[in-house]
Design a protein around this motif. Structure first.
Motif, PDB file in Angstrom:
ATOM      1  N   PHE A 317      24.163 -88.636 -59.717  1.00 34.14           N
ATOM      2  CA  PHE A 317      23.622 -88.469 -58.370  1.00 34.14           C
ATOM      3  C   PHE A 317      24.779 -88.372 -57.378  1.00 34.14           C
ATOM      4  CE2 PHE A 317      19.896 -90.300 -60.469  1.00 34.14           C
ATOM      5  CZ  PHE A 317      18.923 -89.404 -60.038  1.00 34.14           C
ATOM      6  N   LEU A 318      24.730 -87.358 -56.540  1.00 32.75           N
ATOM      7  CA  LEU A 318      25.817 -87.077 -55.602  1.00 32.75           C
ATOM      8  C   LEU A 318      25.609 -87.913 -54.342  1.00 32.75           C
ATOM      9  CD1 LEU A 318      25.971 -83.199 -56.082  1.00 32.75           C
ATOM     10  CD2 LEU A 318      27.024 -85.022 -57.446  1.00 32.75           C
ATOM     11  N   ASP A 319      26.138 -89.136 -54.363  1.00 27.06           N
ATOM     12  CA  ASP A 319      25.883 -90.098 -53.297  1.00 27.06           C
ATOM     13  C   ASP A 319      27.168 -90.649 -52.679  1.00 27.06           C
ATOM     14  OD1 ASP A 319      26.805 -91.569 -55.405  1.00 27.06           O
ATOM     15  OD2 ASP A 319      25.043 -92.861 -55.604  1.00 27.06           O
ATOM     16  N   GLN A 320      28.272 -89.883 -52.775  1.00 29.56           N
ATOM     17  CA  GLN A 320      29.546 -90.370 -52.264  1.00 29.56           C
ATOM     18  C   GLN A 320      29.876 -89.868 -50.863  1.00 29.56           C
ATOM     19  OE1 GLN A 320      31.287 -92.722 -54.136  1.00 29.56           O
ATOM     20  NE2 GLN A 320      29.287 -92.562 -55.158  1.00 29.56           N
ATOM     21  N   ALA A 321      28.965 -89.194 -50.216  1.00 29.68           N
ATOM     22  CA  ALA A 321      29.225 -88.684 -48.854  1.00 29.68           C
ATOM     23  C   ALA A 321      27.937 -88.753 -48.044  1.00 29.68           C
ATOM     24  CB  ALA A 321      29.762 -87.259 -48.911  1.00 29.68           C
ATOM     25  N   THR A 322      27.400 -89.962 -47.904  1.00 30.24           N
ATOM     26  CA  THR A 322      26.127 -90.157 -47.217  1.00 30.24           C
ATOM     27  C   THR A 322      26.362 -90.819 -45.864  1.00 30.24           C
ATOM     28  OG1 THR A 322      24.926 -90.343 -49.293  1.00 30.24           O
ATOM     29  CG2 THR A 322      23.867 -91.241 -47.333  1.00 30.24           C
ATOM     30  N   ASP A 323      25.739 -90.293 -44.843  1.00 27.88           N
ATOM     31  CA  ASP A 323      25.859 -90.756 -43.469  1.00 27.88           C
ATOM     32  C   ASP A 323      24.457 -90.880 -42.880  1.00 27.88           C
ATOM     33  OD1 ASP A 323      28.108 -91.536 -42.045  1.00 27.88           O
ATOM     34  OD2 ASP A 323      28.042 -89.790 -40.727  1.00 27.88           O
ATOM     35  N   PRO A 324      24.300 -91.469 -41.690  1.00 28.17           N
ATOM     36  CA  PRO A 324      22.957 -91.602 -41.095  1.00 28.17           C
ATOM     37  C   PRO A 324      22.310 -90.256 -40.787  1.00 28.17           C
ATOM     38  CG  PRO A 324      24.481 -93.141 -40.082  1.00 28.17           C
ATOM     39  CD  PRO A 324      25.309 -92.221 -40.928  1.00 28.17           C
ATOM     40  N   PRO A 325      20.988 -90.239 -40.586  1.00 29.27           N
ATOM     41  CA  PRO A 325      20.279 -89.007 -40.236  1.00 29.27           C
ATOM     42  C   PRO A 325      20.748 -88.420 -38.900  1.00 29.27           C
ATOM     43  CG  PRO A 325      18.749 -90.702 -40.967  1.00 29.27           C
ATOM     44  CD  PRO A 325      20.075 -91.370 -40.796  1.00 29.27           C
ATOM     45  N   LEU A 326      20.295 -87.225 -38.603  1.00 37.56           N
ATOM     46  CA  LEU A 326      20.661 -86.567 -37.350  1.00 37.56           C
ATOM     47  C   LEU A 326      20.191 -87.400 -36.163  1.00 37.56           C
ATOM     48  CD1 LEU A 326      19.705 -82.838 -38.109  1.00 37.56           C
ATOM     49  CD2 LEU A 326      21.866 -84.026 -38.569  1.00 37.56           C
ATOM     50  N   GLY A 327      21.046 -87.511 -35.158  1.00 35.91           N
ATOM     51  CA  GLY A 327      20.675 -88.208 -33.931  1.00 35.91           C
ATOM     52  C   GLY A 327      20.635 -89.711 -34.035  1.00 35.91           C
ATOM     53  N   ALA A 328      21.063 -90.287 -35.167  1.00 39.28           N
ATOM     54  CA  ALA A 328      20.982 -91.735 -35.337  1.00 39.28           C
ATOM     55  C   ALA A 328      22.092 -92.465 -34.581  1.00 39.28           C
ATOM     56  CB  ALA A 328      21.041 -92.100 -36.819  1.00 39.28           C
ATOM     57  N   ARG A 329      23.225 -91.774 -34.343  1.00 37.78           N
ATOM     58  CA  ARG A 329      24.321 -92.387 -33.604  1.00 37.78           C
ATOM     59  C   ARG A 329      24.310 -91.907 -32.150  1.00 37.78           C
ATOM     60  NH1 ARG A 329      27.877 -91.282 -38.367  1.00 37.78           N
ATOM     61  NH2 ARG A 329      28.328 -93.289 -39.370  1.00 37.78           N
ATOM     62  N   PRO A 330      24.660 -92.795 -31.205  1.00 33.69           N
ATOM     63  CA  PRO A 330      24.675 -92.370 -29.797  1.00 33.69           C
ATOM     64  C   PRO A 330      25.795 -91.400 -29.477  1.00 33.69           C
ATOM     65  CG  PRO A 330      25.514 -94.619 -30.016  1.00 33.69           C
ATOM     66  CD  PRO A 330      24.961 -94.234 -31.359  1.00 33.69           C
ATOM     67  N   GLU A 331      26.883 -91.403 -30.277  1.00 35.04           N
ATOM     68  CA  GLU A 331      28.008 -90.518 -30.039  1.00 35.04           C
ATOM     69  C   GLU A 331      28.321 -89.726 -31.302  1.00 35.04           C
ATOM     70  OE1 GLU A 331      31.267 -92.821 -28.698  1.00 35.04           O
ATOM     71  OE2 GLU A 331      30.295 -93.467 -26.829  1.00 35.04           O
TER      72      GLU A 331
END
Length: 410
Positions: A317-331
């Motif tokens: 499973f390609l799980d080494q580059a996972t970040d929050p969904p779109l718009g989840a961070r204020p900046e």
């Protein structure tokens, strides 16, 4: 303190109020003592029989709609796996001691699902409260039943009006579903050829008039022997989610053609999504496949990890580059990116959460089920493998969420 041993069968039969269990085919599986007593039917007349064979609708009432409404409620429970509370219902019961004599009854029913380990509905809990005497009592005492009959008629009329409104809303939602599905079909065509490489795509809408969602896939040819592939999922249901899906899919497809890699493409999409109402919390995974270097580069915005089936039958499973969904961070923050080598004959599988997730189930269990299915059917070509995955992993009665799926033989 010693934990008590609970006999749940005894508890069920002792429950106050009328409660019955039915199969998804609407056949009685059990009924508690209050149900048998108040319905005036012995257990042997219920168990194993179709509900409307036991309690047929009054043939003398041309306006009777109790059967249709009860059946529709129970089938909604089976299809959606959600509880369904019905409006006040009139359903006359034939007196078992006087064949042909029908007694007027008013009921307040609730139907709820019992789910099996695979998330499918295995039983319907049918709890019903008879309110006939309550309606009559509200008419008062000493007026020879006049007020009771008036109130009874008013309540029944209001219930019928509410049911008619609900039916109009159901038809409107069904029309919205048709429009959304047509929009999704127009924006999710079959992929164009990607050189000599084979790919298969699938889209399966959710069950229910309100559950059209914003799942999508996209394949883009890049210079050289390369492609960019994406799968995404917009939060929400209905026509609005399908419209947002169309905007995001087009924006990401354009970004992939000029970005240096999948992370940069997702960064551009994230900036664009800040100005699209309804795009927040969208999940998406983007992968660049390079056959010249046999390298797969990917980045994920909160999306389930792609699966890479190797020729030896193992799954990564390609799980080494996972970040929050779109718009989840204020900046804005740069997104991660990872690369992995692949051997000729490997298979890349990208999907939305409707393929694997089950209510109340840990994600690791869901991913294991996907890996097992890939191992069993990995010898098949992309088209056959896509069909096998849907057959193995989707619920037989239909899923409560949309499913998008891409299978590429590398």
């Amino acid at each position: 303190m010693r934990k008590p041993q609970i006999d749940y069968t005894a508890v069920f039969h002792a429950l106050p109020g009328m409660v019955a269990l039915l199969t998804p085919d609407l056949v009685y599986a059990d009924a508690n003592e209050d149900f048998l007593r108040l319905a005036g039917r012995p257990r042997e007349e219920l168990l194993g029989r179709y509900i409307f064979d036991v309690f047929p609708e009054n043939p003398n009432d041309a306006a009777a709609a109790g059967r249709r409404e009860t059946e529709a409620s129970m089938l909604r429970v089976v299809a959606t796996g959600e509880r369904d509370t019905m409006a006040l219902l009139r359903y006359d019961i034939e007196d078992p001691g006087r064949p042909g004599h029908w007694v007027k009854h008013f009921w307040s029913p609730v139907n709820a699902p019992v789910l099996g380990p695979d998330g499918q509905v295995v039983l319907i809990v049918h709890r019903v409260e008879e309110v006939t005497e309550l309606i009559r009592a509200r008419g008062g005492v000493g007026n020879e039943g006049g007020r009771a009959r008036v109130l009874e008629a008013e309540l029944y009329t209001r219930a019928r009006e509410l049911q008619e409104v609900n039916e109009r809303l159901r038809r409107a939602h069904a029309r919205e579903r048709e429009v959304a599905l047509a929009l999704q079909e127009a924006m999710l065509p079959a992929p164009t050829p990607i050189g000599h490489h084979r790919a298969a795509v699938r889209y399966r809408p959710a069950v229910g008039a309100l559950n059209v969602c914003g799942d999508w896939y996209d394949l883009v040819d890049l210079p050289g022997d390369r492609i960019a592939v994406a799968v995404g999922d917009v939060v929400g249901h209905g026509l609005g989610a399908a419209c947002v899906m169309g905007q995001l899919r087009s924006a990401l497809s354009a970004a992939a053609r000029v970005a240096d890699g999948p992370a940069q493409a997702l960064e551009a999409l994230g900036l664009y999504a800040r100005h699209v109402d309804g795009a927040e919390s969208t999940t998406v995974v983007k992968a660049f496949v390079d056959w010249d270097t046999h390298t797969l580069t990917y980045s994920s915005a909160g999306h389930p990890p792609p699966a890479l089936l190797h020729p030896d039958g193992t799954v990564t499973f390609l799980d080494q580059a996972t970040d929050p969904p779109l718009g989840a961070r204020p900046e804005h923050v740069p997104r991660p990116q990872a690369s992995t080598a692949f051997a000729e004959g490997a298979t890349l599988v990208m999907y939305t959460d409707g393929l694997i997730e089950r209510r109340g189930e840990d994600i690791d269990v869901s991913l294991t089920r996907l890996a097992d299915s890939l191992v069993r059917h990995g010898h098949a070509g992309p088209e056959a493998l896509a069909d096998a995955l849907l057959a193995d992993l989707l619920l037989s009665g239909g899923n409560p969420d949309d499913t998008a799926l891409v299978v590429i033989r590398l």
